[in-house]
Design a protein around this motif. Structure first.
Motif, PDB file in Angstrom:
ATOM      1  N   LEU A   1       0.823  -1.207   0.000  1.00 35.28           N
ATOM      2  CA  LEU A   1       0.000   0.000   0.000  1.00 35.28           C
ATOM      3  C   LEU A   1       0.858   1.258   0.000  1.00 35.28           C
ATOM      4  O   LEU A   1       0.610   2.198  -0.774  1.00 35.28           O
ATOM      5  CB  LEU A   1      -0.917   0.008   1.233  1.00 35.28           C
ATOM      6  N   GLU A   2       1.861   1.276   0.843  1.00 38.50           N
ATOM      7  CA  GLU A   2       2.697   2.472   0.956  1.00 38.50           C
ATOM      8  C   GLU A   2       3.471   2.732  -0.335  1.00 38.50           C
ATOM      9  O   GLU A   2       3.754   3.890  -0.681  1.00 38.50           O
ATOM     10  CB  GLU A   2       3.633   2.320   2.150  1.00 38.50           C
ATOM     11  N   SER A   3       3.800   1.668  -1.082  1.00 35.32           N
ATOM     12  CA  SER A   3       4.503   1.862  -2.354  1.00 35.32           C
ATOM     13  C   SER A   3       3.611   2.551  -3.385  1.00 35.32           C
ATOM     14  O   SER A   3       4.110   3.080  -4.382  1.00 35.32           O
ATOM     15  CB  SER A   3       5.000   0.518  -2.890  1.00 35.32           C
ATOM     16  N   PHE A   4       2.304   2.550  -3.149  1.00 29.66           N
ATOM     17  CA  PHE A   4       1.353   3.246  -4.013  1.00 29.66           C
ATOM     18  C   PHE A   4       0.879   4.559  -3.380  1.00 29.66           C
ATOM     19  O   PHE A   4      -0.079   5.164  -3.860  1.00 29.66           O
ATOM     20  CB  PHE A   4       0.148   2.348  -4.302  1.00 29.66           C
ATOM     21  N   GLY A   5       1.538   4.976  -2.313  1.00 31.47           N
ATOM     22  CA  GLY A   5       1.161   6.212  -1.657  1.00 31.47           C
ATOM     23  C   GLY A   5      -0.103   6.117  -0.841  1.00 31.47           C
ATOM     24  O   GLY A   5      -0.733   7.136  -0.546  1.00 31.47           O
ATOM     25  N   LEU A   6      -0.483   4.899  -0.457  1.00 29.38           N
ATOM     26  CA  LEU A   6      -1.712   4.680   0.303  1.00 29.38           C
ATOM     27  C   LEU A   6      -1.388   4.433   1.768  1.00 29.38           C
ATOM     28  O   LEU A   6      -0.298   3.953   2.101  1.00 29.38           O
ATOM     29  CB  LEU A   6      -2.482   3.486  -0.286  1.00 29.38           C
TER      30      LEU A   6
ATOM     31  N   MET B   1      -8.271  -4.602   1.222  1.00 32.84           N
ATOM     32  CA  MET B   1      -7.324  -3.582   1.655  1.00 32.84           C
ATOM     33  C   MET B   1      -7.680  -2.233   1.035  1.00 32.84           C
ATOM     34  O   MET B   1      -7.692  -1.199   1.719  1.00 32.84           O
ATOM     35  CB  MET B   1      -5.896  -3.996   1.272  1.00 32.84           C
ATOM     36  N   LEU B   2      -7.986  -2.222  -0.251  1.00 31.67           N
ATOM     37  CA  LEU B   2      -8.339  -0.972  -0.928  1.00 31.67           C
ATOM     38  C   LEU B   2      -9.633  -0.397  -0.384  1.00 31.67           C
ATOM     39  O   LEU B   2      -9.751   0.828  -0.206  1.00 31.67           O
ATOM     40  CB  LEU B   2      -8.435  -1.219  -2.433  1.00 31.67           C
ATOM     41  N   GLU B   3     -10.601  -1.255  -0.126  1.00 30.00           N
ATOM     42  CA  GLU B   3     -11.852  -0.783   0.469  1.00 30.00           C
ATOM     43  C   GLU B   3     -11.601  -0.177   1.845  1.00 30.00           C
ATOM     44  O   GLU B   3     -12.204   0.843   2.211  1.00 30.00           O
ATOM     45  CB  GLU B   3     -12.840  -1.939   0.570  1.00 30.00           C
TER      46      GLU B   3
ATOM     47  N   ARG C   1      -7.452   1.804 -10.889  1.00 33.40           N
ATOM     48  CA  ARG C   1      -7.736   1.195 -12.175  1.00 33.40           C
ATOM     49  C   ARG C   1      -7.388  -0.294 -12.106  1.00 33.40           C
ATOM     50  O   ARG C   1      -6.506  -0.693 -11.334  1.00 33.40           O
ATOM     51  CB  ARG C   1      -6.921   1.869 -13.272  1.00 33.40           C
ATOM     52  N   PRO C   2      -8.056  -1.134 -12.893  1.00 34.35           N
ATOM     53  CA  PRO C   2      -7.778  -2.573 -12.844  1.00 34.35           C
ATOM     54  C   PRO C   2      -6.304  -2.913 -13.002  1.00 34.35           C
ATOM     55  O   PRO C   2      -5.781  -3.802 -12.310  1.00 34.35           O
ATOM     56  CB  PRO C   2      -8.615  -3.129 -13.997  1.00 34.35           C
ATOM     57  N   GLU C   3      -5.606  -2.205 -13.884  1.00 34.41           N
ATOM     58  CA  GLU C   3      -4.182  -2.492 -14.079  1.00 34.41           C
ATOM     59  C   GLU C   3      -3.360  -2.130 -12.841  1.00 34.41           C
ATOM     60  O   GLU C   3      -2.348  -2.779 -12.540  1.00 34.41           O
ATOM     61  CB  GLU C   3      -3.632  -1.770 -15.312  1.00 34.41           C
ATOM     62  N   ASP C   4      -3.821  -1.113 -12.098  1.00 27.90           N
ATOM     63  CA  ASP C   4      -3.108  -0.739 -10.879  1.00 27.90           C
ATOM     64  C   ASP C   4      -3.407  -1.712  -9.745  1.00 27.90           C
ATOM     65  O   ASP C   4      -2.548  -1.954  -8.886  1.00 27.90           O
ATOM     66  CB  ASP C   4      -3.472   0.687 -10.471  1.00 27.90           C
ATOM     67  N   VAL C   5      -4.618  -2.264  -9.727  1.00 26.58           N
ATOM     68  CA  VAL C   5      -4.935  -3.309  -8.743  1.00 26.58           C
ATOM     69  C   VAL C   5      -4.024  -4.519  -8.967  1.00 26.58           C
ATOM     70  O   VAL C   5      -3.487  -5.100  -8.019  1.00 26.58           O
ATOM     71  CB  VAL C   5      -6.416  -3.718  -8.836  1.00 26.58           C
TER      72      VAL C   5
END
Length: 231
Positions: A36-41, A64-66, A73-77
């Motif tokens: 998550l943190e690698s995606f800025g989340l 986790m995203l919820e 986007r699906p590709e980012d998931v």
């Protein structure tokens, strides 16, 4: 009140992995939060992961995203899932270990001639690595999630494992810590034992079909011998 049932011992025990044989909560949280943190989340509290796991890695990523309120986007998931997998595969035993007392219980069951196996919704490569690292000497079958095979609670894979042992489902005790596990046993025609040290609570285990409940490894051993605490 605890009731001891004098019945025939099971010929095999089929175990879930995460939250049942191995305490992986902080491990999963560590790798999940790193992804998550690698995606800025933002990171998720480790205790919250108890409700996120159990249905495979793809569902874990969705939950986790919820939890953090992010829509990708699906590709980012897919990229987030790949980031999680890379971290996990680089150090699969990090922050993980067997629950105290369970290695001794499985060793005694093995000595009695009870067949022992693992069935998890965790990806097969990680299931194989972790299960064999901590319990490999006593396990005769290990299966994780494989492409093309249905996940628990579908009964297909546990029934394949029963056939490989040459046993009927009624001769096998399925052991896990979640409602998915109890449903897996029920769907496969196996008695299910819910362990209370894992990721889900007693109410969920009862509601989803637990035949036995085990509050500690000694009670699990009694259930495997057909003398356990009935749910």
């Amino acid at each position: 009140m605890t009731i001891l049932m004098e019945t025939t011992p099971y010929k095999a025990c089929l175990f879930d992995l995460d939250g049942t044989l191995v305490d992986t909560l902080f491990s999963i949280a560590h790798f999940g939060n790193g992804a998550l943190e690698s995606f800025g989340l933002p990171a998720i509290a480790p205790a919250a992961y108890k409700r996120l796991v159990g249905n495979g890695a793809d569902v874990l990523i969705q939950r986790m995203l919820e939890t953090v309120g992010a829509r990708l986007r699906p590709e980012d998931v897919k990229a987030l899932r790949a980031a999680y997998d890379r971290r996990y595969e680089a150090d699969p035993l990090a922050l993980a270990g067997p629950y105290p007392g369970l290695p001794d219980v499985l060793a005694r069951l093995h000595e009695r001639g009870v067949l022992l196996g693992v069935l998890s919704n965790k990806p097969d490569n990680m299931t194989q690595y972790i299960a064999h690292a901590f319990y490999g000497k006593v396990l005769s079958q290990v299966r994780g999630q494989r492409e093309g095979s249905p996940k628990k609670p579908d009964p297909a894979v546990p029934l394949e494992m029963a056939a490989a042992w040459g046993l009927s489902p009624g001769e096998i005790l399925y052991i896990g810590d979640s409602g998915v596990d109890m449903e897996t046993g029920k769907n496969a025609g196996m008695d299910a034992c819910g362990v209370l040290w894992g990721f889900r609570d007693e109410e969920e285990l009862r509601r989803c079909g637990a035949v036995y409940l085990a509050g500690d490894p000694a009670q699990l051993e009694q259930a495997a011998l057909g003398k356990g605490r009935k749910a």
